[in-house]
Design a protein around this motif. Sequence first.
Motif, mmCIF file in Angstrom:
data_model
loop_
_atom_site.group_PDB
_atom_site.id
_atom_site.type_symbol
_atom_site.label_atom_id
_atom_site.label_comp_id
_atom_site.label_asym_id
_atom_site.label_seq_id
_atom_site.Cartn_x
_atom_site.Cartn_y
_atom_site.Cartn_z
ATOM 1 N N TRP A 149 0.841 -1.202 0.000
ATOM 2 C CA TRP A 149 0.000 0.000 0.000
ATOM 3 C C TRP A 149 0.873 1.248 0.000
ATOM 4 C CZ3 TRP A 149 -3.432 1.779 4.648
ATOM 5 C CH2 TRP A 149 -4.330 2.738 4.230
ATOM 6 N N ALA A 156 -7.684 10.604 -2.593
ATOM 7 C CA ALA A 156 -8.558 9.588 -2.008
ATOM 8 C C ALA A 156 -8.635 8.349 -2.903
ATOM 9 C CB ALA A 156 -9.951 10.163 -1.773
ATOM 10 N N VAL A 157 -8.680 8.561 -4.215
ATOM 11 C CA VAL A 157 -8.747 7.435 -5.155
ATOM 12 C C VAL A 157 -7.466 6.607 -5.106
ATOM 13 C CG1 VAL A 157 -8.905 6.842 -7.609
ATOM 14 C CG2 VAL A 157 -10.355 8.639 -6.672
ATOM 15 N N VAL A 205 -5.232 6.379 -2.602
ATOM 16 C CA VAL A 205 -5.102 5.712 -1.303
ATOM 17 C C VAL A 205 -6.066 4.536 -1.209
ATOM 18 C CG1 VAL A 205 -5.389 6.005 1.194
ATOM 19 C CG2 VAL A 205 -4.219 7.759 -0.143
ATOM 20 N N THR A 206 -7.321 4.745 -1.579
ATOM 21 C CA THR A 206 -8.311 3.663 -1.517
ATOM 22 C C THR A 206 -7.988 2.567 -2.523
ATOM 23 O OG1 THR A 206 -9.972 5.295 -0.887
ATOM 24 C CG2 THR A 206 -10.781 3.149 -1.607
ATOM 25 N N LEU A 249 -5.026 0.500 -1.367
ATOM 26 C CA LEU A 249 -5.373 -0.460 -0.320
ATOM 27 C C LEU A 249 -6.069 -1.681 -0.923
ATOM 28 C CD1 LEU A 249 -5.510 -1.257 2.626
ATOM 29 C CD2 LEU A 249 -7.649 0.030 2.800
ATOM 30 N N LEU A 250 -7.006 -1.441 -1.832
ATOM 31 C CA LEU A 250 -7.715 -2.561 -2.467
ATOM 32 C C LEU A 250 -6.765 -3.431 -3.294
ATOM 33 C CD1 LEU A 250 -11.003 -0.763 -3.569
ATOM 34 C CD2 LEU A 250 -10.686 -2.333 -1.635
#
Length: 180
Positions: free
Chosen positions: A16, A28-29, A31-32, A35-36
């Motif tokens: 990550w 935000a995109v 980071v999210t 993580l995914l």
Amino acid sequence: MNRRPLHRLPAVLWLWLLWVLLWSTPTAVVVTGGLLVSVAVVFAFRLPPVSPQITVRPLRVLRLVGGLLRNLVASAASVAWAAVRHGPRVRAAIVEMPLSSDSDLLVTGTSLLTTVTPGSLVLEIDRERGLLYVHVLPVAGPEDVAGERERLRRAEAAVVSALGRNAAAASSQPPRKESP
């Protein structure tokens, strides 16, 4: 309760972090999505276990970082002065240094420490013969080459001392012999 997912948490966090750093803009995109993707990679592919090849010694790590900062300033000044004084005619050399460590993590640490220093670049790591080839500048003569080789040995000793599994044994071992 299955504790297996907790063993994978460091790999998820590491991937990550790499994802966010590679995108260089922590939106935000990113980071999210990072993580995914890291969770998907870690759980979809069976990653080999990493054996603990290092032992972190905090005070020695601080000494290593201090030495790195001191070396960065001195090397940057030396390279800048050589560029101003000699321009495109700055002399360089390729230095061959025997490695005393056989750990991939310690050799990588030594290589990274060497490469971030201005005026030096790791060209090759010969794992079979235990040699590190480094392009260095400025070099005025053979005494500068010997000085650079000694600086590289001290850098490796600092990495082994800060992160080596058995720092006392690793620092007392002579460099490996070259194979014919």
